[in-house]
Design a protein around this motif. Structure first.
Motif, short mmCIF file in Angstrom:
data_model
loop_
_atom_site.label_atom_id
_atom_site.label_comp_id
_atom_site.label_asym_id
_atom_site.label_seq_id
_atom_site.Cartn_x
_atom_site.Cartn_y
_atom_site.Cartn_z
N LYS A 104 -17.30 47.84 152.45
CA LYS A 104 -17.75 46.45 152.63
C LYS A 104 -17.14 45.78 153.85
O LYS A 104 -17.78 44.99 154.53
N ASP A 195 -7.58 41.24 148.37
CA ASP A 195 -8.03 40.79 147.05
C ASP A 195 -7.56 39.35 146.79
O ASP A 195 -8.37 38.49 146.46
N GLY A 299 -16.55 46.15 138.22
CA GLY A 299 -16.60 45.88 139.66
C GLY A 299 -15.76 46.81 140.50
O GLY A 299 -15.78 46.72 141.73
#
Ligand code: HSE
Length: 434
Positions: A104, A195, A299
């Motif tokens: 990503k 994160d 996820g």
């Protein structure tokens, strides 16, 4: 038809998961593609004897060489990081290979260049695994909701952050302690600040928004705030007011442009997203024909990520089979069809707020605060004075939605009141269920 041949770059947790899944579900996959799939190359610096790879699979650390081989149709990149992944994938595209990636960061920051190269060389880049692990949200937007205009989407798209917030709330655990556990469980990014500071979620939101609104990838325009400043005190006050704090990625079409934002958000406790806990992700999509739909699942982790990668393999195999019959590929980012909707600055966005002001126990201080808010046209939804903490009294206020620039000005005035101590905490607030 001859088999479709794969090269897998990266043999860590996800790479291993893909090999396992392709083997375990070989019969299902063959039934769905009608064609053999063969792994011909594996690119890794650290061989994995534990995986008992078929002797016919060639292993090498020379990734640029692998992607140039004739016996490779599709390159699966699961090594992560921007370099050398960018250079290797560009080379693969130039050699006419289709790409599957879970990266990503790479796509959010360099996707426009990579997709352009892919279009020029008539190959596909697919990336279901890059967003929300096992939830097939990219396919949902591209296929299932293809008839709709998407108004907005909001989601919990970082499992680590959600795990931390859940454990803090349910077990009163400290932030650092939970983060350490998330790292041990393999949820966190190599650099866990991605994160906890919202960068990982901003990467994913960039990809979602590009798909949802047909806009170029614009990672640098995502307003990004992480969860590192969330305290147990705010989690508790939010609960008392009937809210949960969740870390959300929100992409919203407005009359003036697109809001792209990632930040901790108070949401009413009874809403579905407020009840998505642990490492689970969920994305709520509001689309004009179907209305709201919600997608929920794991996820992060080897199995969910491999599930998304192998689904992309199946799609590409079908696509390759059609294109061999003379049909054209459907590009992931259709440059001809992109729209240039403006992305709003943070100051232009609109949201509700949770404010925690630390005030001296003085007559009139509450009136001063509410006067500032009402003069700015900010409507108060709830107000709660908490019991004294050391030398100040926390005052918690929930507001109706207001443009951020107006809230900035009002907060500066509140902050300047002599009776206010320390920094005023502000957390955004949304009511999402329809
Ligand atoms: N670190 C990511 C997360 C992994 O916690 O969601 C999946 O992208």
């Amino acid at each position: 038809m001859k088999p479709v041949r794969l090269a897998i770059l990266g043999l860590g947790t996800v790479g291993g998961g893909i090999l396992k899944l392709l083997q375990e579900n070989a019969a299902e996959i063959k039934r769905r593609t009608g064609r053999e799939i063969q792994i011909t190359h594996v690119g890794t610096r650290r061989p994995r004897p534990d995986l008992n790879l078929d002797q016919k699979i060639k292993q090498s650390a020379d990734l640029l060489n692998i992607v140039a081989q004739d016996d490779v149709d599709v390159v699966i990149e699961v090594m992560g990081g921007i370099h050398p992944a960018y250079e290797v994938l560009l080379e693969a595209i130039k050699h006419g290979k289709h790409i599957i990636t879970a990266n990503k960061a790479l796509l959010a920051e360099h996707g426009n260049e990579l997709f352009k190269a892919a279009e020029d060389h008539s190959v596909q880049i697919v990336y279901e695994a890059a967003v929300a692990g096992g939830i097939p949200i990219i396919k949902v937007i591209r296929e299932g909701l293809a008839a709709n205009k998407i108004d907005w989407l909001a989601g919990i798209i970082n499992g680590t952050g959600n795990f931390i917030l859940t454990e803090m709330r349910d077990k009163g655990r400290a932030f650092d302690d939970v983060l350490k556990e998330a790292q041990e469980l393999g949820y966190a990014e190599a650099d866990p600040t991605f994160d906890v500071e919202g960068i990982d979620a901003a990467h994913k939101l960039t990809l979602l928004a590009s798909n949802a609104f047909g806009i170029p990838l614009q990672f640098s325009k995502v307003y990004t705030e992480g969860i590192s400043k969330i305290t147990a005190q705010d989690v508790k006050y939010a609960e008392e007011l009937g809210y949960r704090i969740k870390h959300l990625g929100i992409a919203r079409r407005t009359a003036n442009g697109i809001e792209l934002r990632v930040h901790p958000t108070l949401i009413p406790q009874e809403e579905l997203l407020a009840n998505v806990n642990g490492v689970k992700n969920a994305i709520l999509v509001q689309a004009n024909a179907v209305g709201p739909t919600l997608y929920y699942g794991a996820g992060a982790g080897a199995g969910p990520t491999a599930s998304a990668i192998v689904a992309d393999v199946v799609d590409l195999v079908r696509d390759i089979s059609y294109t061999e019959d003379g049909a054209g590929t459907v590009p992931q980012l259709a440059f001809e069809a992109l729209t240039d909707l403006p992305i709003l600055n943070r100051e232009e966005m609109t949201t509700g707020y949770y404010l925690r002001v630390n005030a001296e126990d003085q007559t009139g201080v509450l009136a001063d605060i509410t006067t500032i808010l009402s003069r700015a046209g900010i409507s108060i939804d709830a107000i709660m004075q908490q019991t004294r903490l050391k030398d100040s009294i926390p005052i918690v206020i929930l507001t109706d939605p207001i443009q951020e620039s107006i809230m900035d000005e009002a907060l500066a005035k509140i902050q300047a009141l002599p009776a206010i101590h320390g920094e005023t905490i502000r957390i955004r607030l949304e009511s999402l269920d329809q």
